[in-house]
Design a protein around this motif. Structure first.
Motif, mmCIF file in Angstrom:
data_model
loop_
_atom_site.group_PDB
_atom_site.id
_atom_site.type_symbol
_atom_site.label_atom_id
_atom_site.label_comp_id
_atom_site.label_asym_id
_atom_site.label_seq_id
_atom_site.Cartn_x
_atom_site.Cartn_y
_atom_site.Cartn_z
ATOM 1 N N TYR A 97 -10.195 27.063 20.473
ATOM 2 C CA TYR A 97 -9.262 26.718 19.643
ATOM 3 C C TYR A 97 -8.630 27.799 19.001
ATOM 4 O O TYR A 97 -7.851 27.657 17.932
ATOM 5 C CB TYR A 97 -9.380 25.603 18.935
ATOM 6 C CG TYR A 97 -10.429 25.496 17.973
ATOM 7 C CD1 TYR A 97 -10.633 26.230 16.785
ATOM 8 C CD2 TYR A 97 -11.875 24.739 18.148
ATOM 9 C CE1 TYR A 97 -11.456 26.323 15.907
ATOM 10 C CE2 TYR A 97 -12.767 24.702 17.403
ATOM 11 C CZ TYR A 97 -12.851 25.378 16.179
ATOM 12 O OH TYR A 97 -13.866 25.483 15.408
ATOM 13 N N ARG A 116 -3.834 26.687 21.317
ATOM 14 C CA ARG A 116 -3.764 25.018 21.746
ATOM 15 C C ARG A 116 -3.569 25.053 23.244
ATOM 16 O O ARG A 116 -3.407 23.964 23.957
ATOM 17 C CB ARG A 116 -2.435 24.286 21.308
ATOM 18 C CG ARG A 116 -2.501 24.351 19.794
ATOM 19 C CD ARG A 116 -1.450 23.185 19.364
ATOM 20 N NE ARG A 116 -1.748 22.067 19.611
ATOM 21 C CZ ARG A 116 -2.454 21.062 19.339
ATOM 22 N NH1 ARG A 116 -2.859 21.039 18.077
ATOM 23 N NH2 ARG A 116 -2.447 19.816 19.707
ATOM 24 N N THR A 144 -5.115 25.338 14.317
ATOM 25 C CA THR A 144 -4.797 25.120 15.739
ATOM 26 C C THR A 144 -3.480 23.838 15.370
ATOM 27 O O THR A 144 -2.991 23.665 16.786
ATOM 28 C CB THR A 144 -5.894 24.337 16.323
ATOM 29 O OG1 THR A 144 -7.026 25.354 16.411
ATOM 30 C CG2 THR A 144 -5.711 24.192 17.817
#
Length: 220
Positions: A97, A116, A144
């Motif tokens: 991430y 993402r 994120t």
């Protein structure tokens, strides 16, 4: 192999606090070393499957399961394999991430410009992979997009909320991307006064969160 960090331990603690049902069928998605699969097996899960696309991760997770005499099935694969084995009572995931600017890319942690590239597909599929009444626990950084994850899970019919959080110092990878992460934070801020403060302040920490998604017993 990327050794477990604070996010893995936070997710493991959240799993213990979540009250998984006895004899649960558990999926550890993006297993890495297999630490979450080991946690689930030791907590009494009846069936634990660990998935990862990286051959080295699969080997490491198998070794860790074998050395602890735990009946964990470790397979190489992604969401396609997960769907063939679904439904699950519980899904745990510590996916890659870390936002990756430009050409930076290490599959152990990098996940595209906004972090993402793995989280988004996972969020879309979680409600389909869970049995009614099942739940998922996913960990990732504030950078994120926590709200985005919550919105995606809810759009798929799940009840989603943050159940654990911890602020931790940047590791070497995050420290090397301070300016890029600062820009991401500024781009996501709606308040101009917040932008001013962030531009004047160095960032050296991140908040890591565990998000729980529950598939309702009944729909409609």
């Amino acid at each position: 192999m990327y050794r477990p960090q604070e996010d893995s331990w936070l997710l493991a603690q959240a799993y213990g606090s979540a009250g998984p049902p006895p004899g649960a069928k558990v999926l550890d998605f993006c297993t890495g070393t297999g630490i979450l699969a080991v946690t689930a097996a030791r907590a009494g899960a009846e069936s634990v499957t660990a998935l990862d696309i990286a051959p080295r991760a699969v080997f490491t997770a198998r070794l860790n399961a074998w050395s602890r005499r735990l009946p964990i099935r470790v397979l190489r694969g992604g969401l396609g394999v997960a769907h063939r084995l679904a439904p699950f009572d519980v899904i745990v995931s510590n996916p890659p991430y870390v936002p990756a600017p430009g050409g930076a890319y290490d599959p152990r942690w990098d996940a595209g410009p906004n972090g993402r590239s793995v989280v988004d597909p996972l969020c879309r599929e979680i409600p389909k992979l869970l049995r009614p009444g099942g739940f998922a626990l996913v960990v990732h950084s504030e950078f994120t997009g926590v709200d985005t994850t919550l919105e995606m899970l809810r759009a798929g019919g799940a009840k989603a909320t943050v159940v654990a959080r911890e602020r931790i110092p940047f590791g070497p990878v995050m420290r090397s991307r301070t300016e890029y992460l600062k820009q991401l934070r500024n781009d996501s801020a709606a308040d101009a006064s917040v932008l001013t403060v962030e531009n004047e302040t160095e960032i050296e920490t991140e908040e890591v969160v565990v998000i729980r998604a529950d598939r309702p017993e009944h729909t409609g």
